[in-house]
Design an enzyme around this catalytic site. Structure first.
Site, short mmCIF file in Angstrom:
data_model
loop_
_atom_site.label_atom_id
_atom_site.label_comp_id
_atom_site.label_asym_id
_atom_site.label_seq_id
_atom_site.Cartn_x
_atom_site.Cartn_y
_atom_site.Cartn_z
N HIS A 1 4.24 4.10 20.82
CA HIS A 1 3.83 4.79 19.59
C HIS A 1 2.42 5.25 19.61
O HIS A 1 1.49 4.70 18.92
CB HIS A 1 4.04 4.19 18.28
N GLY B 1 0.72 -1.23 0.07
CA GLY B 1 0.15 -0.12 -0.17
C GLY B 1 0.65 1.30 -0.17
O GLY B 1 1.95 1.20 -0.43
N ARG C 1 9.38 14.00 13.35
CA ARG C 1 8.27 15.13 13.56
C ARG C 1 8.74 16.20 14.29
O ARG C 1 8.60 17.40 14.05
CB ARG C 1 6.84 14.50 13.83
N1 APR Z 1 -1.11 -9.76 3.21
C1 APR Z 1 -0.55 -8.77 2.56
N2 APR Z 1 -0.95 -7.43 2.49
C2 APR Z 1 -2.00 -7.14 3.11
C3 APR Z 1 -2.70 -8.14 3.99
C4 APR Z 1 -2.23 -9.54 4.13
N3 APR Z 1 -2.78 -10.43 4.69
N4 APR Z 1 -4.07 -7.46 4.62
C5 APR Z 1 -3.75 -6.20 3.91
N5 APR Z 1 -2.82 -6.04 3.31
C6 APR Z 1 -2.41 -4.79 2.28
C7 APR Z 1 -3.68 -4.14 1.62
O1 APR Z 1 -4.15 -4.60 0.83
C8 APR Z 1 -2.93 -2.77 1.68
O2 APR Z 1 -2.39 -2.69 0.30
O3 APR Z 1 -1.79 -3.82 3.46
C9 APR Z 1 -1.78 -2.81 2.52
C10 APR Z 1 -1.70 -1.38 3.54
O4 APR Z 1 -1.63 -0.44 2.66
P1 APR Z 1 -2.57 0.86 2.95
O5 APR Z 1 -3.97 0.47 3.12
O6 APR Z 1 -2.12 1.83 1.99
O7 APR Z 1 -1.95 1.54 4.50
P2 APR Z 1 -0.62 2.25 4.82
O8 APR Z 1 -0.95 3.85 4.85
O9 APR Z 1 0.40 1.83 3.94
O10 APR Z 1 -0.56 1.80 6.58
C11 APR Z 1 -0.22 0.32 6.67
O11 APR Z 1 1.18 1.23 8.35
O12 APR Z 1 1.25 3.22 9.58
C12 APR Z 1 0.61 1.80 9.57
O13 APR Z 1 -1.28 2.46 10.44
C13 APR Z 1 -0.83 2.04 9.51
O14 APR Z 1 -1.41 -0.08 10.09
C14 APR Z 1 -1.17 0.65 9.01
C15 APR Z 1 -0.05 0.31 8.16
#
Ligand code: APR
Length: 310
Positions: A177, A11, A153
């Site tokens: 955190h 993501g 930050r």
């Molecule tokens: N296996 C692999 N990938 C997964 C799974 C899984 N079982 N479940 C979810 N994902 C993927 C989602 O499809 C998505 O693409 O995890 C990704 C998360 O990306 P975003 O939704 O863009 O979130 P992001 O902003 O990257 O944050 C991810 O980091 O900072 C923390 O709080 C935030 O917990 C969150 C994490």
């Protein structure tokens, strides 16, 4: 390239981590996500940028949670999970994200038994603990990213307030955190001058408060998703410190074994990062007030960790 870094969760944070790492040309990269096609597409896009920036890095993607592609990784970065929505705390993500992170840890360790894990998924301290438990690795090989970000930050806000280069500003934010993180103003400085001597108490209090709610400020502005540029830059710094065996001291979520009077939790403390992951945890000389703030933060992390029932 001889080193391999796999990023689980392609993501916003995962793919931006790949972006920062590719620029450093220190490891081949694998992006994995549960979504089909997306990690392959992002990997290909990034790969096609390499001729432009002149870096020889292999970047591949594996959708449908294709963990086989991660086999033999030196470092596994976990960013898989849900990000916050406006009004949510990081702790609100615990149930959903522990299922995701637990599974990711169990699957990946089978293929990369010698890896070092860097966890980013929130609630960070608890997800790092979960990864440690599920992988069965020694605690020095499982680290959470939070402190570099929280400290960055604070450094950015000080730089804005004083119009001084960010490079001159050293800030240290320890603890969990979350809202109870502990910005150590007494240990923070601007080119060696203690922070409190560079600005009014009122301005400093404002910076501390803005640091504590820094993630929430961005969530509110974005309306969808959470911060990813600074969190992923922080992960890249940790990956580099480990792969280059830099012995770099940064705040990170590490397993406490009596340091700061804390045991059996992952918690933000200054850690020396090198080829073995956490080489050493540094103990600052803290006064009663600072110790009390750390203890309060640790109680929150311990209570959340207990919810895992491990
Ligand atoms: N296996 C692999 N990938 C997964 C799974 C899984 N079982 N479940 C979810 N994902 C993927 C989602 O499809 C998505 O693409 O995890 C990704 C998360 O990306 P975003 O939704 O863009 O979130 P992001 O902003 O990257 O944050 C991810 O980091 O900072 C923390 O709080 C935030 O917990 C969150 C994490």
């Amino acid at each position: 390239m001889s080193k391999k870094v796999s990023i689980i969760g392609a993501g916003m944070t995962g793919s931006t981590t790949a972006h920062w790492l590719a620029q450093r040309e220190i490891a081949d990269l694998v992006l994995v996500d549960v979504v089909e096609g997306m990690p392959e597409g992002k990997a290909l896009d990034l790969l096609e940028a390499m001729p432009v920036i002149g870096k020889d890095v292999s970047i591949t993607g594996a959708g449908g949670a294709g963990f086989e592609a991660t086999a033999g990784s030196d470092i596994i970065v976990i960013t898989a999970g849900l990000p916050r929505k406006p009004g949510m705390s990081r702790d609100d993500l615990l149930a959903a994200n522990s299922e995701i992170v637990g599974k990711v840890a169990e699957e990946t360790i089978k293929l990369s038994p010698d890896a070092i894990y860097i966890v980013l998924t929130n609630p960070l301290d608890v997800m790092t603990y979960l990864t440690w438990k599920k992988t069965g690795l020694p605690p020095n090989r499982v680290i959470g990213q939070a402190g570099i970000l929280d400290s960055a930050r604070m450094r950015a806000f000080v730089a804005l307030a004083l119009n001084v280069s960010v490079e001159n500003i050293n800030c240290y934010v320890l603890g969990g955190h979350g809202d109870s993180m502990v910005p150590l103003t007494r240990h923070s400085n601007v080119a060696g001058v203690p922070l409190h001597k560079t600005m009014s108490a009122e301005l400093l209090d404002g910076i501390v408060e803005r640091t504590r709610s820094g993630g929430g400020e961005i969530v509110k502005l974005l309306k969808q998703g959470s911060a990813y540029y600074a969190p992923s830059a922080a992960i890249a710094q940790m990956v580099e410190a480990i792969l280059k065996d830099k012995q770099l001291i940064v705040p990170a979520a590490v397993y406490m074994q009596g340091e700061y009077g804390l045991k059996d939790i992952y918690f933000g403390a200054p850690a020396q990062l090198g080829a073995n992951g956490v080489e050493k945890i540094i103990e600052y000389d803290l006064n009663d007030e600072e110790m009390a703030a750390l203890k309060q933060s640790a109680e929150g992390v311990a209570a959340n960790t207990a919810k895992l029932g491990l």
